[in-house]
Motif scaffolding. Structure first.
Motif, mmCIF file in Angstrom:
data_model
loop_
_atom_site.group_PDB
_atom_site.id
_atom_site.type_symbol
_atom_site.label_atom_id
_atom_site.label_comp_id
_atom_site.label_asym_id
_atom_site.label_seq_id
_atom_site.Cartn_x
_atom_site.Cartn_y
_atom_site.Cartn_z
ATOM 1 N N ASN A 1 0.843 -1.200 0.000
ATOM 2 C CA ASN A 1 0.000 0.000 0.000
ATOM 3 C C ASN A 1 0.876 1.247 0.000
ATOM 4 O O ASN A 1 0.573 2.226 0.652
ATOM 5 C CB ASN A 1 -0.923 0.005 1.222
ATOM 6 N N GLY A 2 1.971 1.194 -0.716
ATOM 7 C CA GLY A 2 3.028 2.201 -0.699
ATOM 8 C C GLY A 2 2.577 3.634 -0.494
ATOM 9 O O GLY A 2 1.699 4.110 -1.191
ATOM 10 N N TRP A 3 3.187 4.313 0.459
ATOM 11 C CA TRP A 3 2.831 5.690 0.792
ATOM 12 C C TRP A 3 3.822 6.686 0.211
ATOM 13 O O TRP A 3 3.734 7.878 0.455
ATOM 14 C CB TRP A 3 2.775 5.851 2.315
ATOM 15 N N SER A 4 4.781 6.187 -0.584
ATOM 16 C CA SER A 4 5.734 7.081 -1.246
ATOM 17 C C SER A 4 6.240 6.391 -2.511
ATOM 18 O O SER A 4 6.071 5.177 -2.691
ATOM 19 C CB SER A 4 6.913 7.399 -0.327
ATOM 20 N N LYS A 5 6.859 7.161 -3.378
ATOM 21 C CA LYS A 5 7.411 6.601 -4.607
ATOM 22 C C LYS A 5 8.474 5.558 -4.293
ATOM 23 O O LYS A 5 8.569 4.518 -4.965
ATOM 24 C CB LYS A 5 8.006 7.721 -5.469
ATOM 25 N N THR A 6 9.279 5.825 -3.271
ATOM 26 C CA THR A 6 10.345 4.897 -2.905
ATOM 27 C C THR A 6 9.784 3.556 -2.453
ATOM 28 O O THR A 6 10.263 2.498 -2.858
ATOM 29 C CB THR A 6 11.212 5.491 -1.783
ATOM 30 N N VAL A 7 8.748 3.606 -1.605
ATOM 31 C CA VAL A 7 8.137 2.363 -1.119
ATOM 32 C C VAL A 7 7.466 1.617 -2.268
ATOM 33 O O VAL A 7 7.542 0.381 -2.349
ATOM 34 C CB VAL A 7 7.122 2.655 0.011
ATOM 35 N N ASN A 8 6.818 2.350 -3.178
ATOM 36 C CA ASN A 8 6.201 1.706 -4.344
ATOM 37 C C ASN A 8 7.242 0.985 -5.196
ATOM 38 O O ASN A 8 7.028 -0.153 -5.629
ATOM 39 C CB ASN A 8 5.465 2.745 -5.191
ATOM 40 N N LYS A 9 8.367 1.638 -5.448
ATOM 41 C CA LYS A 9 9.434 1.023 -6.238
ATOM 42 C C LYS A 9 10.006 -0.199 -5.515
ATOM 43 O O LYS A 9 10.305 -1.224 -6.135
ATOM 44 C CB LYS A 9 10.543 2.040 -6.503
ATOM 45 N N MET A 10 10.124 -0.066 -4.201
ATOM 46 C CA MET A 10 10.637 -1.160 -3.390
ATOM 47 C C MET A 10 9.717 -2.379 -3.497
ATOM 48 O O MET A 10 10.161 -3.504 -3.731
ATOM 49 C CB MET A 10 10.727 -0.673 -1.936
ATOM 50 N N HIS A 11 8.410 -2.141 -3.367
ATOM 51 C CA HIS A 11 7.454 -3.247 -3.444
ATOM 52 C C HIS A 11 7.434 -3.869 -4.832
ATOM 53 O O HIS A 11 7.383 -5.104 -4.974
ATOM 54 C CB HIS A 11 6.048 -2.759 -3.070
ATOM 55 N N GLN A 12 7.470 -3.040 -5.861
ATOM 56 C CA GLN A 12 7.456 -3.555 -7.231
ATOM 57 C C GLN A 12 8.645 -4.480 -7.476
ATOM 58 O O GLN A 12 8.503 -5.550 -8.088
ATOM 59 C CB GLN A 12 7.468 -2.392 -8.224
ATOM 60 N N ARG A 13 9.814 -4.069 -6.977
ATOM 61 C CA ARG A 13 11.022 -4.886 -7.193
ATOM 62 C C ARG A 13 10.958 -6.184 -6.389
ATOM 63 O O ARG A 13 11.267 -7.265 -6.930
ATOM 64 C CB ARG A 13 12.266 -4.078 -6.800
ATOM 65 N N ILE A 14 10.538 -6.113 -5.132
ATOM 66 C CA ILE A 14 10.459 -7.321 -4.307
ATOM 67 C C ILE A 14 9.444 -8.295 -4.884
ATOM 68 O O ILE A 14 9.635 -9.515 -4.836
ATOM 69 C CB ILE A 14 10.108 -6.954 -2.844
ATOM 70 N N ASP B 1 12.866 -15.954 -4.467
ATOM 71 C CA ASP B 1 13.655 -16.807 -3.579
ATOM 72 C C ASP B 1 14.196 -16.056 -2.372
ATOM 73 O O ASP B 1 15.294 -16.329 -1.882
ATOM 74 C CB ASP B 1 14.809 -17.445 -4.364
ATOM 75 N N ALA B 2 13.423 -15.082 -1.875
ATOM 76 C CA ALA B 2 13.849 -14.301 -0.707
ATOM 77 C C ALA B 2 13.948 -15.202 0.525
ATOM 78 O O ALA B 2 13.268 -16.235 0.610
ATOM 79 C CB ALA B 2 12.857 -13.175 -0.446
ATOM 80 N N PRO B 3 14.790 -14.846 1.508
ATOM 81 C CA PRO B 3 14.913 -15.644 2.729
ATOM 82 C C PRO B 3 13.603 -15.775 3.497
ATOM 83 O O PRO B 3 13.424 -16.717 4.267
ATOM 84 C CB PRO B 3 15.949 -14.860 3.545
ATOM 85 N N ILE B 4 12.676 -14.812 3.281
ATOM 86 C CA ILE B 4 11.362 -14.862 3.916
ATOM 87 C C ILE B 4 10.316 -14.964 2.816
ATOM 88 O O ILE B 4 10.241 -14.100 1.935
ATOM 89 C CB ILE B 4 11.111 -13.607 4.774
ATOM 90 N N ALA B 5 9.519 -16.019 2.850
ATOM 91 C CA ALA B 5 8.505 -16.218 1.814
ATOM 92 C C ALA B 5 7.431 -15.137 1.886
ATOM 93 O O ALA B 5 7.049 -14.692 2.965
ATOM 94 C CB ALA B 5 7.859 -17.596 1.986
ATOM 95 N N GLY B 6 6.955 -14.704 0.711
ATOM 96 C CA GLY B 6 5.910 -13.683 0.668
ATOM 97 C C GLY B 6 6.353 -12.330 1.178
ATOM 98 O O GLY B 6 5.541 -11.557 1.705
ATOM 99 N N LEU B 7 7.622 -12.005 0.991
ATOM 100 C CA LEU B 7 8.197 -10.775 1.554
ATOM 101 C C LEU B 7 7.454 -9.526 1.090
ATOM 102 O O LEU B 7 7.335 -8.544 1.833
ATOM 103 C CB LEU B 7 9.674 -10.689 1.174
#
Length: 206
Positions: free
Chosen positions: A43-56, A61-67
């Motif tokens: 539910n990104g509240w900034s451009k940075t968080v949105n970009k972060m979520h899009q990339r993740i 194969d992240a160490p935490i499933a469903g990151l």
């Protein structure tokens, strides 16, 4: 150094404002604690968080499933029951290294990695009802602490008396713990200062 004993970290811009055992009870119940839940990164509240979520969301194969579905928690307070022999921090470091390796925008990744690792290992609860974190209003609070503490130091007031008098104050008349200032306001203030500098500045000449 302290196996099976709770460990608590706080930023310098925090203070305990309520004598409440709820945070200690959370730790006793084997729950981790951070200052507050800032919301799901999806539910990104900034451009940075949105970009972060899009990339993740593109990674599998992240160490935490469903990151990509995890929440961001404020790291002004971090407390762990410390009953897993450091597994929560090993997981946080592995997650942070993974996000760096996969070029996830780095602004929040340490905080997010810690949030996800503590949630995955213990579950998380908030500390904001016990500890205040004034990260967004340091200017007003630094002035407040200077005036409050120095006035009492010069009067020879003991530390216990300072704490007692602080607890008797009306918190609604104190500086707000959160004050988000628009970048436009900051830029305008800096422009005015540059456009209309002080006319006369005198320094001592020894």
């Amino acid at each position: 150094r302290y196996p099976n004993e709770p460990v608590i970290y706080t930023d310098a811009d925090t203070f305990m404002y309520r004598d409440d055992a709820s945070m200690l009870q959370s730790l006793a119940n084997n729950k981790a604690v951070m200052h507050l839940n800032e919301g799901a990164i999806k539910n990104g509240w900034s451009k940075t968080v949105n970009k972060m979520h899009q990339r993740i969301s593109q990674l599998s194969d992240a160490p935490i499933a469903g990151l990509e579905n995890y929440d961001m928690w404020n790291a002004g307070v971090v407390a762990t029951p410390n009953t897993k022999n450091g597994a929560e921090f090993e997981l946080a470091l592995a997650t942070c290294d993974y996000l760096c390796e996969h070029k996830v925008p780095i602004f929040y990744i340490e905080q997010f990695s810690l949030s996800a690792a503590l949630k995955d290992t213990y579950g998380l609860e908030e500390a904001q009802e016990v500890i205040a974190h004034y990260w967004s209003n340091k200017e007003e609070w630094n002035q407040y602490w200077n005036e409050y503490l120095l006035s009492r130091v010069f009067k020879g007031v003991s530390f216990s008396e300072m704490v007692s008098s602080f607890n008797q104050q009306d918190f609604s008349k104190m500086p707000p713990t959160m004050r988000i200032t628009k970048n436009t306001q900051k830029r305008l203030i800096n422009w005015v200062k540059k456009k209309f500098p002080d006319k006369k500045v005198v320094y001592l000449n020894k």
